[in-house]
Enzyme design. Sequence first.
Site, mmCIF file in Angstrom:
data_model
loop_
_atom_site.group_PDB
_atom_site.id
_atom_site.type_symbol
_atom_site.label_atom_id
_atom_site.label_comp_id
_atom_site.label_asym_id
_atom_site.label_seq_id
_atom_site.Cartn_x
_atom_site.Cartn_y
_atom_site.Cartn_z
ATOM 1 N N CYS A 127 2.583 -5.415 6.234
ATOM 2 C CA CYS A 127 2.733 -4.772 5.296
ATOM 3 C C CYS A 127 3.754 -4.639 4.384
ATOM 4 O O CYS A 127 4.503 -4.113 5.224
ATOM 5 C CB CYS A 127 1.266 -4.715 5.236
ATOM 6 S SG CYS A 127 -0.247 -5.105 5.541
ATOM 7 N N HIS B 27 0.747 -0.941 0.266
ATOM 8 C CA HIS B 27 -0.171 -0.342 -0.520
ATOM 9 C C HIS B 27 0.786 1.136 -0.398
ATOM 10 O O HIS B 27 2.190 1.271 0.164
ATOM 11 C CB HIS B 27 -0.909 -0.486 1.311
ATOM 12 C CG HIS B 27 -0.210 0.411 2.060
ATOM 13 N ND1 HIS B 27 -0.283 1.534 3.391
ATOM 14 C CD2 HIS B 27 0.283 -1.339 3.279
ATOM 15 C CE1 HIS B 27 0.773 0.900 4.151
ATOM 16 N NE2 HIS B 27 0.446 -0.704 4.490
#
Length: 418
Positions: A337, A318
């Site tokens: 992440c 992201h």
Amino acid sequence: MKTNRRHFLASAGALMAGAWSSAAFAQSAIDEVLGAQRRGTWSTQFDARGAESSAAVATNLPIFSPQTLTFVEMAIQQYQQIVASGGWPEVPADKKLQIGVSDPAVVVLRKRLMVSGDLPEQAGISPAFDSYVDAAAKRFQLRHGLPGDGVLGKYSFAAMNVSADVRLGQLQTNLVRLRSMSGDLGPRYVVVNIPAAQIEAVENGRVVSRHTAIVGKIDRQTPLLNSKINEIIVNPYWNAPVSIVRRDIIPIMRKNPNYLTDNNIHLLAPDGKEVDPTTIDWSTDDATKYRFRQDPGKINAMASVKINFPSPDGVYMHDTPQQGLFNQLMRFDSSGCVRVQNVRDLVSWLLRGTDGWDRQRLEATIKSGVNTPVELTDPTPVHFVYITAWSTGPGVVQFRDDIYGRDGAQELKMSSAT
């Protein structure tokens, strides 16, 4: 007293890009270099050209390619010869060395850089940190994932003073990993190399773009995986994982009861109804029963886009509102992440085969602020890997610190630094 860089990272995070030079050294060659007469002083060598014979660090060759395997095998042979010839000297790590300095430690530095092939022999042995040494130092830094500024401090010395036999073992360990991914990965794929904190977008055997990444902390590691990117979410909602709720949000709420409201985070019950945060007992872990959902927007934890793929650990890639983090040496700072610098370039490439989704439409959709999931017409393979040593050219070896301690050598669990 020596401290461990890995210990420092446990409260921070780390890294960047690197390489090495050719020429196999027999014992006689090393003896000749180390025993050479001093050739060069500050006045005669300052304007000398740098290590022109050194192979370039930058390349568009992917980490996973038949050529990479060949270059790593060549590097292993070269390092075997260096080890057999006695390795390289340890550079004094108690001084800051940079261009303009004249110090006896530079003599040892020159010898060290010559053995590894970063400094050409014609630079000579001298206490002067001249332009030859500056070019070699920058090259060394880049191939060890450090900023190539030519200023040698604790992290440069730490990488420099890892012994040759340990580096050889690191190459051998990673050759096994590279061989495990040596098959045909397809015409288009993405590789996230965790220790390098770097992403490659590969097409037709060439890297079309590289992206600096931020990956998991030592205690919240980014997992290894092989999957396919199947969805892009523009202006995503962020749903906080239970681990972050427990470790981060609950402690913050105990100190700042307005945290959720200030950050556009809504508390949702299992039936989907919104819950007033003031009704929750934040002195307990009761809040983990609820869903924490942050609205799309500039302060959203994922910022403009989320890159989705099936993952047993629930990780994804992201954007981030904290762009300054990409400029830090320490980039092991996420909860697992992967944050992507210049993510819109990567997303535009991923969307290329999806009808109607050109860069202009992507930018317009981001500007709208509307949550927009986009299913990829052609899902793209993605590989999260752990490679700490590789080679992408004849005589060009790159090393990274063993951030998660998987290489089996204590010395690599972050290079020791004073």
